[in-house]
Design an enzyme around this catalytic site. Structure first.
Site, mmCIF file in Angstrom:
data_model
loop_
_atom_site.group_PDB
_atom_site.id
_atom_site.type_symbol
_atom_site.label_atom_id
_atom_site.label_comp_id
_atom_site.label_asym_id
_atom_site.label_seq_id
_atom_site.Cartn_x
_atom_site.Cartn_y
_atom_site.Cartn_z
ATOM 1 N N GLY A 237 0.793 -1.223 0.000
ATOM 2 C CA GLY A 237 0.000 0.000 0.000
ATOM 3 C C GLY A 237 0.825 1.273 0.000
ATOM 4 O O GLY A 237 2.018 1.260 -0.252
ATOM 5 N N TYR A 238 0.145 2.374 0.309
ATOM 6 C CA TYR A 238 0.675 3.726 0.148
ATOM 7 C C TYR A 238 1.172 3.864 -1.298
ATOM 8 O O TYR A 238 2.346 4.116 -1.570
ATOM 9 C CB TYR A 238 1.774 4.046 1.178
ATOM 10 C CG TYR A 238 1.757 5.516 1.543
ATOM 11 C CD1 TYR A 238 0.724 6.028 2.308
ATOM 12 C CD2 TYR A 238 2.727 6.383 1.089
ATOM 13 C CE1 TYR A 238 0.658 7.380 2.615
ATOM 14 C CE2 TYR A 238 2.676 7.737 1.388
ATOM 15 C CZ TYR A 238 1.634 8.223 2.154
ATOM 16 O OH TYR A 238 1.573 9.558 2.446
ATOM 17 N N GLY B 194 5.018 3.477 -9.162
ATOM 18 C CA GLY B 194 5.690 2.171 -9.298
ATOM 19 C C GLY B 194 4.679 1.041 -9.186
ATOM 20 O O GLY B 194 4.611 0.146 -10.047
ATOM 21 N N HIS B 195 3.849 1.085 -8.141
ATOM 22 C CA HIS B 195 2.793 0.080 -7.980
ATOM 23 C C HIS B 195 1.835 0.115 -9.171
ATOM 24 O O HIS B 195 1.428 -0.912 -9.699
ATOM 25 C CB HIS B 195 1.969 0.353 -6.720
ATOM 26 C CG HIS B 195 2.742 0.340 -5.438
ATOM 27 N ND1 HIS B 195 2.913 1.457 -4.656
ATOM 28 C CD2 HIS B 195 3.386 -0.661 -4.784
ATOM 29 C CE1 HIS B 195 3.606 1.152 -3.572
ATOM 30 N NE2 HIS B 195 3.928 -0.122 -3.625
ATOM 31 N N GLY C 149 8.086 -5.602 -9.005
ATOM 32 C CA GLY C 149 8.992 -4.563 -9.491
ATOM 33 C C GLY C 149 10.452 -4.961 -9.326
ATOM 34 O O GLY C 149 10.837 -5.545 -8.307
ATOM 35 N N SER D 224 7.407 3.829 -1.193
ATOM 36 C CA SER D 224 6.491 4.350 -0.163
ATOM 37 C C SER D 224 7.285 5.011 0.947
ATOM 38 O O SER D 224 6.802 5.909 1.626
ATOM 39 C CB SER D 224 5.640 3.220 0.418
ATOM 40 O OG SER D 224 4.983 2.533 -0.622
ATOM 41 N N ARG D 225 8.521 4.565 1.157
ATOM 42 C CA ARG D 225 9.340 5.105 2.252
ATOM 43 C C ARG D 225 9.935 6.475 1.937
ATOM 44 O O ARG D 225 10.478 7.116 2.834
ATOM 45 C CB ARG D 225 10.463 4.118 2.594
ATOM 46 C CG ARG D 225 9.946 2.835 3.246
ATOM 47 C CD ARG D 225 11.088 1.960 3.735
ATOM 48 N NE ARG D 225 10.637 0.874 4.592
ATOM 49 C CZ ARG D 225 10.453 -0.387 4.195
ATOM 50 N NH1 ARG D 225 10.688 -0.720 2.934
ATOM 51 N NH2 ARG D 225 10.043 -1.313 5.048
HETATM 52 P P1 AMP Z 1 5.774 -2.634 -1.765
HETATM 53 O O1 AMP Z 1 4.435 -2.042 -1.565
HETATM 54 O O2 AMP Z 1 6.916 -1.715 -1.494
HETATM 55 O O3 AMP Z 1 5.922 -3.992 -1.081
HETATM 56 O O4 AMP Z 1 5.887 -2.950 -3.312
HETATM 57 C C1 AMP Z 1 4.913 -3.738 -3.962
HETATM 58 C C2 AMP Z 1 5.400 -4.035 -5.360
HETATM 59 O O5 AMP Z 1 5.660 -2.833 -6.064
HETATM 60 C C3 AMP Z 1 6.725 -4.831 -5.362
HETATM 61 O O6 AMP Z 1 6.682 -5.784 -6.408
HETATM 62 C C4 AMP Z 1 7.729 -3.757 -5.629
HETATM 63 O O7 AMP Z 1 8.907 -4.242 -6.248
HETATM 64 C C5 AMP Z 1 6.962 -2.847 -6.585
HETATM 65 N N1 AMP Z 1 7.570 -1.525 -6.598
HETATM 66 C C6 AMP Z 1 7.870 -0.730 -5.533
HETATM 67 N N2 AMP Z 1 8.484 0.398 -5.940
HETATM 68 C C7 AMP Z 1 8.582 0.320 -7.292
HETATM 69 C C8 AMP Z 1 9.118 1.172 -8.298
HETATM 70 N N3 AMP Z 1 9.681 2.330 -8.011
HETATM 71 N N4 AMP Z 1 9.047 0.752 -9.585
HETATM 72 C C9 AMP Z 1 8.474 -0.431 -9.890
HETATM 73 N N5 AMP Z 1 7.948 -1.261 -8.998
HETATM 74 C C10 AMP Z 1 7.992 -0.912 -7.714
#
Ligand code: AMP
Length: 291
Positions: free
Chosen positions: A29-30, A34-35, A145, A184-185
């Site tokens: 979330g958040y 990218g997501h 990602g 998100s961070r």
């Molecule tokens: P997270 O919410 O951070 O666990 O990310 C969920 C998915 O989004 C994971 O597959 C991440 O690799 C992908 N993701 C996060 N940041 C990016 C980004 N900047 N570009 C592409 N995918 C991303």
């Protein structure tokens, strides 16, 4: 878009969708672009798109940012709906872990270095929750990602070893216009930290260029170059900066130039730990198109 909070309800809702292909985008979330780029790709390739939002306690170590991980469901719902998500799965911790989990999935070797070394138990938490989510959603395709390149390597290994009937689709890292990888961070960063964090992308782009021009004589020299460049930012505290083979994540051997390499970094700016990477195709021809 329908937001669903229970496993039973999601399974029931997906029953009538199984004649078509189901694409799955797991997240914490958040949401950011990218997501949403993963959703876009899933929309192109699948009839139904399921996104999960679940901040998985199992993948956070003691002293990590589980409690202060940013959350905003309303905003996420609006973004997911606009991106074309069909089902948003948002379970509670007690829905996902009704009792203390005594079963975990451990992927060996590819979890030994990088984030696996600096975050003990992290990838067991990731592999376990992704296994559970795959059993719940039973997707045809799942989108991840490449910003989290080690995560992709771990999940692909797990899917291969355990015969999950799902195709893993790695997707390129989405960046801010100034090059910072979306995360998100990033909201934790002070303006000064945000500015200095640009050193990461600058360094990785420089690596790509120097790699193409064959300017490194060894993998160690390359790693040293990365460390020195990042240390020019006074607020940067390097957790790791390594050059490994991809996707096995082993030390490159004598034939390092022929191997597909990953240059992976984790750098703390204040309390915020950022990760990023670049893949280098063997023989120094060009950088990998997935990056
Ligand atoms: P997270 O919410 O951070 O666990 O990310 C969920 C998915 O989004 C994971 O597959 C991440 O690799 C992908 N993701 C996060 N940041 C990016 C980004 N900047 N570009 C592409 N995918 C991303």
């Amino acid at each position: 878009m329908k937001t669903i909070e229970t496993i039973h309800e999601l399974r029931t809702a997906l029953k009538s969708r199984r004649q078509g292909t189901i694409g799955f985008v797991p997240t914490m979330g958040y949401l950011h672009q990218g997501h949403l780029s993963l959703v876009e790709r899933a929309k192109q390739e699948c009839d139904t798109v399921v996104m999960s939002i679940f901040v998985n306690p199992l993948q956070f170590g003691p002293g990590e940012d589980l409690d202060r991980y940013p959350r905003d469901l309303k905003r996420d719902q609006a973004l997911a709906e606009a991106a074309g998500v069909d089902f948003l799965f948002h379970p509670s911790v007690s829905e996902m872990y009704p009792t203390e989990p005594l079963t975990q999935v451990h992927v060996e070797k590819v979890t030994e270095r990088l984030c696996g070394a600096s975050r003990p138990g992290h990838f067991a938490g990731v592999a376990t929750v992704v296994t559970k989510l795959f059993h719940i959603v039973a997707p045809d395709r799942a989108y991840f990602g490449m910003k989290d390149a080690q995560q992709v390597a771990v999940i692909e290994q797990m899917v291969h070893d355990l015969h999950f009937p799902v195709t893993i689709v790695p997707c390129p890292t989405v960046r801010e216009p100034d090059g910072l990888a979306l995360s998100s961070r990033n909201v934790y960063l002070s303006p000064e930290e945000r500015e200095q964090a640009l050193v990461i992308n600058r360094t990785l782009r420089e690596v790509e260029q120097k790699w193409t021009q064959e300017q490194f004589t060894s993998a160690d020299e390359l790693a040293q170059f990365v460390r020195e460049r990042i240390q020019t930012a006074p607020l940067a505290d390097i957790d790791y900066a390594e050059v490994l083979t991809y996707p096995r994540l082993e030390k490159p051997g004598a034939a390092w130039k022929e191997q597909r390499l990953i240059v992976a970094v984790a750098v703390r700016f204040g309390k915020t730990r950022l990760i990023d990477n670049v893949l280098l195709d063997g023989r120094g021809e060009k950088s990998c198109s997935e990056q």
